[in-house]
Design a protein around this motif. Structure first.
Motif, PDB file in Angstrom:
ATOM      1  N   ALA A  54       0.870  -1.106   0.038  1.00  0.00           N
ATOM      2  CA  ALA A  54       0.149   0.090  -0.123  1.00  0.00           C
ATOM      3  C   ALA A  54       1.296   1.521   0.162  1.00  0.00           C
ATOM      4  N   ARG A  55       2.437   1.373  -0.273  1.00  0.00           N
ATOM      5  CA  ARG A  55       2.612   2.146   0.124  1.00  0.00           C
ATOM      6  C   ARG A  55       3.103   2.973  -0.797  1.00  0.00           C
ATOM      7  N   SER A  56       2.717   2.286  -2.377  1.00  0.00           N
ATOM      8  CA  SER A  56       2.458   3.316  -3.516  1.00  0.00           C
ATOM      9  C   SER A  56       1.145   4.435  -3.254  1.00  0.00           C
ATOM     10  N   TYR A  57       0.317   3.731  -2.776  1.00  0.00           N
ATOM     11  CA  TYR A  57      -0.890   4.810  -2.888  1.00  0.00           C
ATOM     12  C   TYR A  57      -0.675   5.764  -1.007  1.00  0.00           C
ATOM     13  N   PHE A  62      -3.990  11.238   1.584  1.00  0.00           N
ATOM     14  CA  PHE A  62      -3.524  12.972   1.882  1.00  0.00           C
ATOM     15  C   PHE A  62      -4.668  14.029   1.151  1.00  0.00           C
ATOM     16  N   VAL A  63      -5.342  13.457  -0.520  1.00  0.00           N
ATOM     17  CA  VAL A  63      -6.455  14.351  -0.387  1.00  0.00           C
ATOM     18  C   VAL A  63      -7.782  14.052  -0.137  1.00  0.00           C
ATOM     19  N   ARG A 177     -12.861   8.086  -6.991  1.00  0.00           N
ATOM     20  CA  ARG A 177     -11.652   9.111  -6.203  1.00  0.00           C
ATOM     21  C   ARG A 177     -10.358   9.045  -5.900  1.00  0.00           C
ATOM     22  N   MET A 178     -10.239   7.870  -5.546  1.00  0.00           N
ATOM     23  CA  MET A 178      -9.202   6.683  -5.176  1.00  0.00           C
ATOM     24  C   MET A 178      -9.367   5.670  -6.062  1.00  0.00           C
ATOM     25  N   PRO A 179      -7.718   4.776  -5.892  1.00  0.00           N
ATOM     26  CA  PRO A 179      -7.082   3.686  -6.179  1.00  0.00           C
ATOM     27  C   PRO A 179      -8.260   2.842  -5.611  1.00  0.00           C
ATOM     28  N   SER A 180      -8.829   1.606  -6.337  1.00  0.00           N
ATOM     29  CA  SER A 180      -9.160   0.854  -5.854  1.00  0.00           C
ATOM     30  C   SER A 180      -9.109   0.015  -4.403  1.00  0.00           C
ATOM     31  N   TYR A 181      -7.390  -0.205  -4.792  1.00  0.00           N
ATOM     32  CA  TYR A 181      -7.386  -0.897  -3.428  1.00  0.00           C
ATOM     33  C   TYR A 181      -6.410  -0.306  -2.343  1.00  0.00           C
ATOM     34  N   LEU A 182      -6.193   1.081  -2.136  1.00  0.00           N
ATOM     35  CA  LEU A 182      -6.457   1.586  -1.076  1.00  0.00           C
ATOM     36  C   LEU A 182      -7.967   1.382  -0.809  1.00  0.00           C
ATOM     37  N   TYR A 183      -8.679   1.993  -1.263  1.00  0.00           N
ATOM     38  CA  TYR A 183     -10.378   1.546  -1.251  1.00  0.00           C
ATOM     39  C   TYR A 183     -10.440   0.163  -0.442  1.00  0.00           C
TER      40      TYR A 183
END
Length: 305
Positions: A54-57, A62-63, A177-183
């Motif tokens: 998850a580091r790359s996300y 922060f947005v 509004r965000m990457p599905s992985y992060l979601y």
């Protein structure tokens, strides 16, 4: 639209994913731990497995706006409720009945999309939905003939399906509004915290379980979640959302076969009839030429169950 080609044939990956998610209900049946504990550790272990990637996300975190965080937490609450009800249903009814009802996710999502977003659906899809719902009524009727507990399990599965539909509809709004992985990671963590609070309030122990149970918790995280739903998420970059959504039809079939082989579960005549109606209705629904917006809704299905 031209799509990339995965390093492994899509058909093989789809089979792996369907077999993986089909084991979910089997593991739940094998466990003697409370379903809230199973759900908590399934999501917690999955989150821990996802964190190293998850580091790359991290910059996307922060947005996020306050409204986004509210929706993310709400999605996590609904996911926890889904697991609590659906996993609970397996303590009362058969794997086939529970998973067949859960296969109605796209129908519930369609209804939610209509009432929340006023998105219209073709008449052919409505007719297909009616066939699938009639099938669920047959399953319930068949379960009444077995015991009141079986019907209770069916109702819990319906409640779990409604909860996951809300979870999906929330995800539809946030994931743009965000990457599905992060979601998925944030929602999984949120849901595991909800389960932890629930277990704490209900006085359910966190750690008093034998090694066999911990093995099942880990299997729930690795097999149906990582090799099932996260794999389907990854496949969205190679195949259409409609193709991925067909795993909805594969899970109850695979789970019913595994339940027969590993648990000795069998269906009554009414349950078989209901199952065939559900499968026929869902097949017709998924191929009924829905609008592009419907395909977008179904694309987030692989984040749950």
């Amino acid at each position: 639209m031209n799509r990339k080609t995965p390093p492994i044939p899509v058909s093989l990956l789809m089979i792996i994913g369907i077999v993986a998610i089909s084991f979910s209900s089997i593991f739940i049946k094998w466990s003697t731990a409370p379903v809230s504990v199973q759900g908590m550790y399934r999501l917690l272990f999955t989150s821990l497995l996802m964190l190293p990637f998850a580091r790359s996300y991290s910059g996307a975190v922060f947005v996020l706006r306050k409204k986004d965080w509210i929706m993310l937490v709400s999605s996590g609450v609904m996911l926890a409720l889904h697991f609590l009800l659906w996993m609970g249903s397996l303590k009362y009814t058969s794997v086939a009945s529970s998973t067949m009802i859960m296969a109605l996710e796209p129908v519930f999502i369609m209804l939610g999309a209509y009432f929340l977003f006023r998105e219209k659906t073709a008449l052919s899809a409505l007719l297909a939905m009616s066939i699938a719902i009639a099938g669920v009524m047959f399953i319930g009727w068949g379960d009444v003939g077995i015991s009141a507990d079986n019907l209770k399990g069916d109702l819990l599965s319906i409640g779990g399906t409604a909860a996951v539909a809300v979870h999906m509809l929330i995800g539809q709004k946030v994931v743009v509004r965000m990457p599905s992985y992060l979601y998925s990671l944030i929602v999984f963590i949120s849901a595991s915290i909800v389960f932890a609070i629930y277990n704490l309030v209900m006085g359910i122990p966190f750690f008093a379980y034998p090694p066999r149970e911990w093995g099942i918790f880990l299997l729930l995280a690795v097999v149906p979640t990582v090799f099932g739903h996260i794999l389907f998420n990854w496949l969205l970059q190679y195949v259409s959302a409609t193709t991925v959504s067909m795993n909805i039809l594969g899970e109850p079939v695979g789970a019913s076969i595994l339940a027969y082989l590993l648990l000795g579960e069998q269906l009554t005549g009414l349950q078989w009839a209901g199952s065939m109606l559900v499968m026929s209705g869902l097949a017709a629904y998924l191929y009924s030429g829905r609008k592009k917006s419907k395909e977008k809704i179904v694309s987030v299905l692989s984040n749950a169950s």
